[in-house]
Design an enzyme around this catalytic site. Structure first.
Site, PDB file in Angstrom:
ATOM      1  N   LYS A 208       8.235  -4.881  10.442  1.00 34.24           N
ATOM      2  CA  LYS A 208       8.801  -6.198  10.098  1.00 34.24           C
ATOM      3  C   LYS A 208      10.199  -6.021   9.500  1.00 34.24           C
ATOM      4  CE  LYS A 208       7.590 -10.202   7.268  1.00 34.24           C
ATOM      5  NZ  LYS A 208       6.535 -10.857   6.472  1.00 34.24           N
ATOM      6  N   GLU A 214       8.125   5.574   6.190  1.00 34.72           N
ATOM      7  CA  GLU A 214       7.264   6.307   7.130  1.00 34.72           C
ATOM      8  C   GLU A 214       7.639   5.982   8.574  1.00 34.72           C
ATOM      9  OE1 GLU A 214       6.301   4.538   4.536  1.00 34.72           O
ATOM     10  OE2 GLU A 214       4.532   5.385   3.557  1.00 34.72           O
ATOM     11  N   GLY A 270       2.497  -9.046   6.780  1.00 41.20           N
ATOM     12  CA  GLY A 270       2.196  -7.803   7.506  1.00 41.20           C
ATOM     13  C   GLY A 270       0.732  -7.695   7.924  1.00 41.20           C
ATOM     14  N   ARG A 271      -0.167  -7.847   6.961  1.00 40.04           N
ATOM     15  CA  ARG A 271      -1.595  -7.640   7.276  1.00 40.04           C
ATOM     16  C   ARG A 271      -2.203  -8.808   8.038  1.00 40.04           C
ATOM     17  NH1 ARG A 271      -0.349  -7.933   2.143  1.00 40.04           N
ATOM     18  NH2 ARG A 271      -1.163  -9.560   0.777  1.00 40.04           N
ATOM     19  N   GLU A 356      -5.536  -5.542  -0.211  1.00 42.41           N
ATOM     20  CA  GLU A 356      -4.118  -5.781  -0.478  1.00 42.41           C
ATOM     21  C   GLU A 356      -3.896  -7.266  -0.813  1.00 42.41           C
ATOM     22  OE1 GLU A 356      -0.187  -3.559   1.089  1.00 42.41           O
ATOM     23  OE2 GLU A 356      -1.109  -4.832   2.585  1.00 42.41           O
ATOM     24  N   HIS A 387     -27.394   7.801   7.680  1.00 45.63           N
ATOM     25  CA  HIS A 387     -27.710   9.202   7.403  1.00 45.63           C
ATOM     26  C   HIS A 387     -26.789   9.779   6.347  1.00 45.63           C
ATOM     27  CE1 HIS A 387     -30.608   9.511  10.734  1.00 45.63           C
ATOM     28  NE2 HIS A 387     -29.895   8.491  11.174  1.00 45.63           N
ATOM     29  N   LYS A 507       6.604   3.476  -4.214  1.00 39.49           N
ATOM     30  CA  LYS A 507       7.704   3.683  -3.252  1.00 39.49           C
ATOM     31  C   LYS A 507       8.971   4.102  -3.994  1.00 39.49           C
ATOM     32  CE  LYS A 507       6.554   0.105   0.145  1.00 39.49           C
ATOM     33  NZ  LYS A 507       7.022  -1.159   0.731  1.00 39.49           N
TER      34      LYS A 507
END
Ligand code: G6Q
Length: 543
Positions: A208, A214, A270-271, A356, A387, A507
């Protein structure tokens, strides 16, 4: 948006009393007393059936929960979101992921502008692009057709598309490889590209802001990887890179042609962005028609949330059940267990969506909250989880509410696999709810000393969410169900669900530490970081 603290509402006080009353009851007893319970506590929303009968609730609890939702202004807040009000107040933005899945003929005016034609213009451009890649009309710089697509993005620009590409694999073109690189750890890039041919690989740089460390690091590495294959000829970049971003300038600086940039808008968080151009990798995998079916599924759930009466409103109900356990039973975590291998990334996706959004501790009035907010969400596909951690779910000391998700038909009806899968899902729901009493254990002839260990207390709540099959539309419905559940909870907790200031601090510190690591700064760090830095340096020297 109303700024009311939930704990001052009369319904909150009533729910505190209800919990004490329900504590004295068992799910066994409640099912026994009311044979209608399974049918009564069943809700349908689009293709989804939500069986919430195995919750520690009765009609009185539900009535109080609905009252709480009303007192906290959930219906009004929902309508404000759908109308494009700036409900993301800390960033002064509208929250309009629901506009991304409106049909072409709809209209929604945000800040004086109808956004629906823009949404469909971008969708049409995405479709045109995908058709060109699929037909071989879009070629790599050396004239080869595209056989692999790598989405480079992180967080909201990665988790949704990565989950959806996996979930909808049965609908995808198997001759096109679609991968996701997100981590700044070079291993991610190296391993995901080691068997790819740069001449037939297309990168989508999804960001965005187009400034995320990253993503920009991986994008630069990808560009170099591409250039290396073309002897440094920079014209190759235009044929092998497209971008999805709101930041056209930065995209152009990187060397991606504006024509190959797919935009979205600041009112898409974003999410909450996988229905925007951020879903380009999904469309490339499954094709425009399936992608539009997915959007229609999202839209169907949006409509359900907007129009269904409270008592039949699935996101509202799931949201309220969450409030019930988090705030009145002290549940700290919530598990989501899909009995569907294709949904293996769904819990990871939901973690961001939920944690978030609602991992906040300051109310919309700017004061610290004195009630619990978003739980820790986690999960793994069934039956694998059975399990490993299911032991704790059945006999541990924590109350962990669970959503079990399963489908009537599998995409791989092989032998009796699917019957076994579903039998296990239903079995877990029953075992959690009804447990096994001391008397039952004894009646099985269990040696006395082992009896206590083999007793299951039961009364462990779960929702069972079912649909005919995992299709693009059903996936859309499922995601929107959780998006709106998160919304409902954020409103009731009186927190801002659409910002994420909590990711900023790390950050900034990482930037300062990086400066020191690279020798570009001599800024003093905190004592712990200083010490770790020297440990790191000495370890590297040894290595
Ligand atoms: C999501 C967050 C966050 C964001 C990533 C990537 O709601 O805002 O996860 O999606 O940090 O951001 P960019 O898309 O700007 O690279």
């Amino acid at each position: 948006m109303k700024k009311v603290d939930p704990i001052v509402q009369p319904a909150w006080k009533q729910l505190k009393e209800e919990v004490e009353r329900i504590r004295g009851r068992t799910l066994r007893g409640m099912f026994h007393e009311d044979p209608e319970r399974p049918a009564k506590y069943l809700l349908s929303a689009g293709d989804l059936l939500i069986d919430y009968s195995c919750n520690l609730i009765d009609d009185h609890v539900l009535a109080a929960l609905f009252r709480l939702a009303l007192d906290c202004g959930v219906p009004d807040a929902r309508d404000e979101m759908f109308r494009g009000h700036h409900i993301n107040e800390t960033e002064d933005r509208a929250v309009l992921h629901v506009a991304l899945r409106l049909p072409r003929e709809a209209s929604l005016v945000v800040d004086g502008r109808d956004v629906v034609p823009e949404v469909h213009r971008v969708l049409d451009r995405m479709e045109d692009f995908v058709r060109r890649v699929w037909s071989g009309g879009w070629k790599g710089y050396s004239g080869e057709r595209i056989r692999s697509v790598v989405n480079i993005g992180i967080g909201g620009s990665d988790l949704g598309p990565a989950m959806a590409v996996e979930a909808l694999k049965p609908f995808s073109r198997r001759d096109l490889t679609v991968r996701f690189v997100s981590n700044v750890d070079a291993t991610d890039f190296v391993e995901k590209t080691r068997d790819l041919d740069p001449r037939s690989t297309l990168f989508i740089i999804s960001s965005k802001t187009f400034t995320t460390q990253e993503t920009m690091t991986n994008a630069a590495t990808a560009r170099q990887w591409c250039l290396d294959a073309y002897g440094g000829d920079r014209r190759a970049v235009e044929r092998h890179f497209v971008a999805v971003s709101t930041n056209r300038e930065k995209v152009a600086e990187f060397g991606i042609h504006p024509e190959n940039t797919f935009e979205f808008w600041d009112w898409v968080g974003g999410r909450y962005s996988m229905c925007s151009a951020i879903g380009l990798s999904v469309m490339l995998a499954i094709g425009p028609d399936h992608f539009r079916q997915m959007l229609a599924g999202f839209h169907a759930m949006d409509n359900h949330f907007r129009t269904a009466p409270m008592e039949r409103n699935a996101p509202l109900l799931l949201g309220l059940l969450g409030i019930w356990y988090v705030n009145f039973w002290g549940a700290e975590t919530w598990a989501v267990i899909p009995y569907e291998q294709y949904l293996q990334r769904f819990p990871a996706y939901l973690q961001q969506l939920d944690m978030e959004s609602n991992g906040k501790s300051v109310s919309r009035s700017g004061r610290p909250v004195t009630w619990q907010t978003g739980p820790i969400l986690w999960g793994e596909p069934g039956t694998n989880g059975q399990h490993s951690f299911f032991q704790l779910l059945h006999q541990g000391t924590h109350l962990v509410p669970i959503d079990l998700i399963g489908f009537a038909r599998s995409h791989n009806e092989l032998g009796d696999h699917h019957q076994k899968l579903i039998a296990n899902m239903f079995a877990q729901a029953s075992a959690l709810a009804f447990g096994r009493t001391r008397e039952e254990v004894e009646a099985e002839g269990t040696p006395e000393r082992l009896v206590p260990f083999r007793v299951f207390n039961g009364n462990r709540p779960c929702n069972v969410i079912m649909a005919p099959q995992l299709t693009p539309s059903v996936l859309g419905q499922l995601i929107a169900l959780y998006e709106h559940k998160v919304f409902v909870q954020g409103v009731i907790w009186n927190i801002y669900s659409f910002d994420q200031w909590g990711v900023e601090l790390g950050k900034g510190i990482a930037g300062r530490i990086l400066g020191r690591l690279k020798g570009e700064s001599d800024e003093e760090l905190d004592p712990a970081a200083e010490h770790r830095l020297s440990l790191y340096r000495s370890l590297r020297e040894k290595g």
